[in-house]
Write an enzyme that holds these catalytic residues in place. Structure first.
Site, mmCIF file in Angstrom:
data_model
loop_
_atom_site.group_PDB
_atom_site.id
_atom_site.type_symbol
_atom_site.label_atom_id
_atom_site.label_comp_id
_atom_site.label_asym_id
_atom_site.label_seq_id
_atom_site.Cartn_x
_atom_site.Cartn_y
_atom_site.Cartn_z
ATOM 1 C CD1 TRP A 333 3.432 8.365 -22.797
ATOM 2 C CD2 TRP A 333 5.150 7.537 -23.981
ATOM 3 N NE1 TRP A 333 4.593 8.772 -22.195
ATOM 4 C CE2 TRP A 333 5.660 8.301 -22.887
ATOM 5 C CE3 TRP A 333 6.046 6.933 -24.858
ATOM 6 C CZ2 TRP A 333 7.018 8.451 -22.660
ATOM 7 C CZ3 TRP A 333 7.403 7.092 -24.645
ATOM 8 C CH2 TRP A 333 7.882 7.836 -23.554
ATOM 9 C CD GLU A 455 18.754 3.858 -34.806
ATOM 10 O OE1 GLU A 455 19.251 4.449 -33.831
ATOM 11 O OE2 GLU A 455 17.525 3.644 -34.913
ATOM 12 C CD GLU A 458 13.692 -1.434 -31.264
ATOM 13 O OE1 GLU A 458 12.702 -0.994 -30.672
ATOM 14 O OE2 GLU A 458 14.002 -2.630 -31.287
#
Length: 724
Positions: A333, A455, A458
């Site tokens: 992407w 966490e 990310e």
């Protein structure tokens, strides 16, 4: 962490991916500096390299073409693509990778040799391309068989698109007789053929490159040089599909023109057949050094995928920086756009300690203990920072790329070290630094460990069950290594803190008044350490703002996998029901899970690429299903004593691979792009593929099903919390 090409962009991107043919008398190519360089989509159908360390070059395949080539290391893509153009010189010119009929396969289950077969949409011609790298040098070889299906002769051109040293706007190119070369300040690529090209040319993407010229006019003007920009190399091959069918292309890489050209010529002299035999021999020898395929895998497809997973994980290790395994040889992407913010590209072809832990445990399960030990050496010897923590990710040389603090990435290497019995003094000193960081960390907002700046997905700070599980397990494993080194006081501090964290875990992450169940359940995370507060936060990735009690993920399963909670704990069982109702979806391939409630990390509704620029609350992008989460659920099933269901999870996980045995990060979910056909649920998206973590999870689950237990569960953790 963790580009579908829009049809409107396809012409631009293809033009930027293939060069023009030129001869020495052609002069300077027009059109500098060329179109903006973008990387190809991330859904790779092949990934290969020689086992030999001297051959520090890797190739990927995407659809019907050669896509990124990595050199001189796995953090540095240096070639974007190589395409073939077929033309009759007067009425058509077709880029081979644009054909609808494409097949990709590994030629042998015991190796990483790939074959692409492409048939022209009008059935005028057919191509078969076979890929290896030369084990003795830095060259990619492509053996090509081209046949005319009409009996009429055609012309075949090879067009290579260098993006040297991970920066495609500063390359220069020139012809060298029957060869073509490109270079920048650090790296060079040479395109050669056997039989030799009859013509060569260089040009700028979108203006004078070979694909642009041939598809516009069915003819090629010869240009001898392209001073600086996004350049491409083109050569006309000897094949016409009637009298001459076979030829070999070589992409030689080196530090400068002469090196790249010398490597390409040497590989041509060696010949494709000899190089391919040595290439295959290297991987067969490696497979003989690891375990045989577990009998839990019943079908040929499953057993072939298992071997492919072992090989792809092994191939993901950098050859200069041993123990550095990248997350994926792809740029999905927006990460593939090569915009200033993402140039040079990074992210997935970096080393994440979390992913490296997953890779190492997968290879350890498969019998490659040496690779797991090299991973520990790399994380503590190369990645670890002076304060003891490990970076969010790094280049293969250890240079940090993103710098957020993720406590699980400091804790999981400790778990791996203990699992490997690394009681030596050097490892212990590194473990001690990491454990002390886990005790002392305090975020800028004043929250202390096990609160984490990010966490495991990310994207959020807070108190996360999966992160806290890793921290608790890391501290218990650190205590075990401390005892082995005579550091009883340290061991006591680590165990006391682990016990304290477990005692507070429910307060931090288990809600008793949330909207998803009348019974207590784990939330994804809390911002404030009080799971009964209705604190709201925006989920990111164009998603919505929600009450933290209404957001769930399956990260709490780490508490069971690591031996901190029993599988039949009531809160665990309720949380299973909550996540299944909220984020699970059953596809024709199997049941899979979203990362968390209303995840936005994935393609837009129409299937076009994810981007981080869309406004919050717009719900423009949609996270799809993650197959690896089925593997984590299968490990839970085993811990709960349900081996049969775990075996079904293993079967489902194996169904998501490509024909080239690459496994994706995400598969399509219940929201087919704009309701259109062609995106079947349970089939790969254009997310990072192959994702090493998915392959590692497949290996681990296969051996866990085989043995009937969660094989990577640290015994020392289980004994401390649950008894032996």
């Amino acid at each position: 962490m963790r580009k579908i090409v829009l049809p409107a962009l396809a012409g631009v991107l293809i033009a930027g991916l293939v060069p023009a043919v030129a001869s020495a008398q052609g002069g300077e190519a027009p059109g500098a500096p060329g179109a903006h360089p973008s990387w190809l989509p991330a859904n790779k159908t092949g990934f290969g390299t020689a086992r030999d360390r001297v051959s520090n070059v890797w190739f990927t395949l995407q659809g019907g073409r050669l896509s990124e080539v990595y050199y001189p290391d796995l953090s540095t893509p240096s070639v974007r693509a190589l395409d073939l153009v077929v033309t009759d010189g007067k009425s058509f010119a077709t880029v081979d990778s644009s054909a609808k009929a494409q097949q990709v396969r590994r030629t042998d289950a015991d190796g990483l040799t790939y074959e692409q077969t492409i048939t022209d949409d009008q059935r005028r011609w057919k191509l078969r391309k076979t890929y290896v790298t030369d084990p003795a040098r830095t060259s990619v070889l492509i053996d090509v068989d081209f046949v005319s299906l009409t009996g009429r002769p055609y012309q075949v051109y090879a067009v290579a698109d260098p993006d040297l040293t991970n920066e495609g706007s500063d390359d220069s190119a020139r012809t060298d007789g029957v060869n073509a070369v490109a270079s920048d300040a650090k790296t060079a690529a040479a395109l050669t053929a056997e039989p030799a090209f009859s013509r060569t040319s260089v040009g700028y993407a979108g203006s004078s490159d070979g694909i642009t010229q041939l598809t516009k006019s069915f003819a090629l003007k010869d240009y001898a040089s392209a001073a600086k920009g996004n350049v491409l190399l083109t050569g006309q091959t000897s094949a016409d599909g009637v009298r001459s069918r076979d030829f070999t292309l070589t992409l030689g890489m080196g530090a400068k023109d002469s090196d790249a050209l010398a490597n390409a010529k040497a590989s041509q002299r060696r010949g494709f057949a000899d190089a391919a035999r040595a290439y295959d021999r290297g991987w067969k020898q490696y497979l003989r050094q690891v375990k045989d395929v577990p009998s839990a895998l019943k079908t040929k497809q499953e057993r072939d995928l298992y071997k492919a997973s072992v090989l792809m994980l092994a191939a993901s290790e950098d050859k200069t920086h041993r123990g550095a395994f990248i997350a994926s040889p792809s740029m999905p992407w927006r990460f593939g756009a090569n915009d200033p913010e993402w140039s040079p590209s990074g992210t997935y072809h970096l080393v994440w300690p979390r992913d490296l832990y997953q890779i190492a445990t997968g290879l350890l399960a498969a019998g490659d203990r040496d690779a797991a030990n090299r991973s520990v050496d790399y994380m503590f010897g190369t990645q670890q920072l002076p304060d003891g923590h490990l970076p969010q990710n790094s280049h293969v040389d250890g240079t940090p790329y993103w710098t957020s603090i993720q406590l699980d990435e400091t804790a999981l290497p400790i778990v791996l070290a203990q699992q490997l019995g690394r009681t030596d003094a050097k490892t212990w000193q590194a473990v001690r630094k990491a454990a002390e960081f886990l005790l002392s960390y305090k975020a800028d907002n004043g929250h202390a460990s096990p609160y984490s700046q990010q966490e495991r997905w990310e994207e959020q700070d807070g108190y996360s069950p999966s992160t806290i599980a890793a921290v608790i397990a890391g501290l218990v494993c650190a205590a075990d290594l401390a005892k082995a080194n005579g550091a009883a006081a340290d061991a006591k501090r680590y165990l006391d803190t682990a016990d304290t964290f477990k005692a507070k875990l429910a307060q931090w992450t288990v809600t008793t008044n949330g909207p998803l169940s009348k019974d207590p359940y784990f939330v994804r995370l809390t911002k404030d350490g009080n799971a009964n507060n209705g604190t709201k936060y925006n989920l990111g990735n164009s998603s919505v703002t929600m009450d933290q009690r209404a957001v769930t993920d399956a990260g709490f399963l780490e508490l069971v996998r690591l031996g901190i909670y029993r599988a039949d704990d009531p809160v665990i069982r309720t949380s299973i029901k909550v996540t299944d109702a909220d984020i699970a979806f059953t596809t024709p391939t199997g049941q899979f899970w979203h990362r968390y409630t209303k995840d936005g990390y994935g393609e837009k509704a129409d299937g076009s690429p994810w981007d981080y620029t869309f406004p919050a609350e717009s719900r423009t992008t949609f996270g799809r299903l993650w197959p690896l989460l089925a593997g984590e659920r299968g490990e839970y099933d085993l811990a709960a004593g349900d081996r049969g269901t775990a075996a079904k999870r293993l079967r489902d996980l194996g169904r998501v691979s490509s024909s080239g045995d690459t496994m994706p990060e995400q598969v399509w979910d219940e929201n087919a792009p704009s309701g259109r056909t062609g995106f079947p649920a349970g089939t790969p998206t254009a997310s990072a593929t192959p994702l090493a973590w998915t392959h590692a999870q497949y290996l681990r689950l296969a051996w866990s099903v085989q043995t009937g237990k969660v094989i990577e569960q640290p015994r020392v953790v289980r004994c401390h919390f649950l008894g032996c």
